[in-house]
Design a protein around this motif. Structure first.
Motif, short mmCIF file in Angstrom:
data_model
loop_
_atom_site.label_atom_id
_atom_site.label_comp_id
_atom_site.label_asym_id
_atom_site.label_seq_id
_atom_site.Cartn_x
_atom_site.Cartn_y
_atom_site.Cartn_z
N GLY A 39 -4.31 5.22 -1.24
CA GLY A 39 -4.94 4.88 0.04
C GLY A 39 -6.08 5.82 0.34
N MET A 40 -5.88 7.08 -0.01
CA MET A 40 -6.92 8.08 0.21
C MET A 40 -8.15 7.76 -0.64
N MET A 41 -7.94 7.03 -1.74
CA MET A 41 -9.07 6.64 -2.57
C MET A 41 -9.71 5.36 -2.03
N GLY A 42 -9.16 4.81 -0.96
CA GLY A 42 -9.78 3.67 -0.30
C GLY A 42 -9.23 2.32 -0.69
N PHE A 43 -8.03 2.30 -1.30
CA PHE A 43 -7.46 1.02 -1.70
C PHE A 43 -6.50 0.49 -0.64
#
Lengths: 407, 270
Positions: free
Chosen positions: A114-118
């Motif tokens: 999620g932190m990678m934007g997924f």
């Protein structure tokens, strides 16, 4: 050529110091607040990376490698110049960031990805692949704090590479887990590369750089010093490491396009070097197992405490197969008179498999060229090894076997 | 897979990270519950205990001082309403002040919009506050104080309260990265702020000639409205609420501006 995935132009990064921090704050509001000093860690960096390219970045500590990676990854902002990225970047600057020990592997995967934007759905779809790749089995639903550090690293690598990025940035994180997992990680990176992912790699591991990269960039003192094929850039880097005051580094482009790097103080110089075949004549093709002689003539130019000749036989990727020097063989010359010329005759059987090899020569004052480097000459000689009269075999080494079969 | 673009910060980009914001809020609660037996009960218990202590210690002093409310538990009701306003305010400000410093490691290694961090803090505070609201309303009913319809104004007042806290927290959070004294200063200011806001006392006990000092306190503009709609069944004081909302917008805009302008410098200072 296709459009580059990444293009840097005139990129520079400076750290500004203000007399007081409040001056920095006021400068955001457009007030003219000149910093008391401005230290440039990178200046005028320009290069482009095309799909599928693998670029290694080398340089001494403090050369600005990490800063450059962080700017490309979008973590830091450049002070000047432009960085144009087309596509998604994934950066593995440190494995396991964003993991929390109390959460299970599964929960951490959701959090880190999620932190990678997924999105949830994207992560859900990749979950089986991540768990499978990390090979942590039933531990996947246990809190991460009970994992071994190897398991954590494996999971972290699996998450970081779960989605194929257009550009993958890796900072010295390749050595994850045991040999088996390292191999598996490399496979994954190679597979990404084959699908068009560009790789940007910072490492001090020359083997990794040479085997993965198609190109290398040498940074020194915040500037881009060289940009070219990994072999020549690494040779130059090697020369740079040994460089001291009063030394100079020369580069020559050879007939086949490879770049020869010559460095050192030139207090002693190599006059000539040749490889002689079994018949005593110069040879650039040598049969497997033949005895050859390396003939080197060196001249002492200035007063030096000692003179040592070293040589290394390397393959096409620059990996050393054998290297030795006259200090190791206890034949160092103490206090050689100025003007003296020495002839070194080194005979050895060619126990290498078929292929192209090069010999690097070095004149130094001791065991290591880091002590005092008089002359260091990469790619001084090149030769091919061919199998003329031996039974066919595979590999880079010739180890004549005696095979007996009993029944 | 969506080709997530280069995250370089900004609230707009945070939209792509909406899932991460939600999961971070969930994670925060999970972490609080996972290794403590009572888990979320602590969340409710600690403010209630604080209210109980003040109620016990100060009720004798305050007894006859609450005109306009006819209930033997009047003071406790007054306290609960005040704390309901004060808790999310301090929680957000305290967390935001150190938010960039606390997350320095992740920010230095992973590229994600920094604006995500205050949004997560906001989300956690909102959930905490909703739980507390439910408890407070339940306590009101137990004490025989059924709130009137004016309670419907509460979401609006809460929004202003959150905006004020976020704006202040964001500005201080950015500054604190560069000037670390800000963090200490804010802690002390919050302590003073608590006593300069009529939460455990009513404004009537302040001599009339000094009341203007309290009236300058923007948190009072909000807390007073909590008291009005929850305790006194009065509609909001629009003048105070409007002023607080305007200040909140101003602080939020300033915080956002500073967050943007500090972008190049912040990673260097962390």
């Amino acid at each position: 050529m296709t459009a580059p995935l990444l293009a840097l132009q005139g990129v520079g990064k400076s750290f500004r110091r203000y007399r007081r921090e409040i001056h920095r704050v006021l400068s955001w509001f457009g007030l003219p607040m000149p910093p008391v000093d401005e230290r440039w860690v990178l200046r005028d960096i320009g290069f482009a990376v095309h799909p599928g390219e693998a670029v290694g970045i080398v340089g001494r500590n403090g050369a600005g490698k990490s800063t450059l990676l962080k700017m490309i990854a979008g973590i830091m902002r450049q002070t000047e110049g432009s960085i144009i990225v087309s596509g998604r970047i994934a950066a593995i600057l440190e494995l396991g960031m964003g993991f929390s020990g109390e959460l299970t592997g599964r929960q951490n995967v959701f959090h880190a990805a999620g932190m990678m934007g997924f999105s949830h759905a994207e992560i859900e779809a990749a979950l089986d692949d991540i768990a499978g790749f990390a090979e942590i089995g039933a531990f996947f639903d246990q809190p991460i704090r009970v994992y071994s550090s190897g398991m954590q690293m494996r999971l972290a690598f699996a998450v970081a590479t779960a989605f194929r990025p257009d550009i993958l940035i890796v900072d010295e994180a390749l050595a994850v887990g045991d040999a088996y997992f390292q191999h598996k990680s490399m496979e994954r990176i190679r597979a990404f590369q084959a699908q068009g992912t560009s790789l940007i790699l910072v490492s001090h591991d020359k083997v990794a750089l040479q085997s993965l990269c198609t190109r290398a960039i040498l940074l020194d003192g915040g500037t881009l010093l060289r940009d070219g094929d990994p072999q020549s850039v690494l040779d130059y880097y090697n020369a740079l490491l040994a460089k001291k005051e009063g030394e100079e580094i020369e580069v020559e482009t050879l007939a086949d396009g490879r770049v020869r790097t010559i460095s050192g103080t030139r207090e002693a110089v190599i006059e000539s070097a040749s490889l002689l075949g079994p018949d005593g004549g110069p040879a650039d093709t040598v049969g497997v197992g033949a005895t050859v002689t390396l003939l080197v003539r060196a001249r002492v130019v200035r007063e030096i405490p000692s003179l040592v000749l070293g040589y290394a036989i390397k393959d096409r990727l620059g990996q050393t197969f054998f290297g030795i020097n006259t200090a190791f063989s206890k034949q160092g010359i103490v206090a050689p008179p100025v003007g003296a010329t020495y002839t070194f005759r080194i005979a050895f059987p060619m126990m290498l498999g078929p292929g192209t090899y090069s010999i690097a020569l070095a004149l130094s004052g001791g065991e290591s060229h880091l002590d005092s480097n008089y002359e260091w000459r990469d790619l001084a000689l090149m030769f091919d090894v061919v199998n003329l009269d031996k039974a066919p075999f595979d590999g880079k080494m010739y180890m004549p076997p005696a095979i007996t079969i009993e029944r | 897979m969506t080709p997530a673009t280069q995250p370089r910060g900004g609230f707009a980009r945070s939209w792509a990270y909406r899932y991460f914001v939600l999961s971070s809020i969930a994670t925060d609660f999970r972490l609080r519950v996972v290794r403590s037996r009572l888990g979320l009960v602590w969340l409710i218990l600690s403010p209630l205990l604080q209210v109980a202590i003040y109620a016990l210690v100060l009720s004798a002093v305050m007894r006859a001082r609450l005109p306009g409310i006819d209930n033997q538990y009047a003071y406790a009701i007054y306290l609960l309403a005040g704390f309901l306003a004060w808790y999310p305010f301090t929680e957000i400000v305290t967390r935001c002040v150190t938010i960039f410093i606390d997350n320095a490691n992740a920010m230095k290694k992973i590229a994600f919009p920094r604006a995500v961090l205050p949004l997560v803090t906001l989300g956690i505070a909102v959930v905490n506050n909703l739980i507390m609201l439910a408890v407070v309303l339940a306590a009101f009913l137990l004490m025989g104080h059924a709130p009137s319809l004016t309670v419907l104004w509460l979401p609006l007042i809460l929004a202003v309260n959150l905006g004020l806290a976020m704006g202040l927290g964001l500005c201080c959070g950015v500054l604190n990265v560069f000037i670390r004294d800000i963090g200490q200063l804010v802690q002390i200011a919050l302590q003073f702020g608590f006593w300069l806001t009529p939460i455990v006392y009513v404004i009537d006990i302040i001599p009339a000639s000094y009341r203007w000092i309290i009236a300058l306190n923007p948190v009072f503009w909000v807390v007073d409205n909590y008291h009005r709609v929850l305790v006194y069944d009065l509609p909001p004081n629009w003048q105070a609420l409007g002023a607080a909302a305007a200040l909140a917008c101003l602080l939020l805009a300033l915080g956002r501006f500073m967050l943007r302008r500090s972008q190049a410098d912040m990673m260097d200072a962390l």
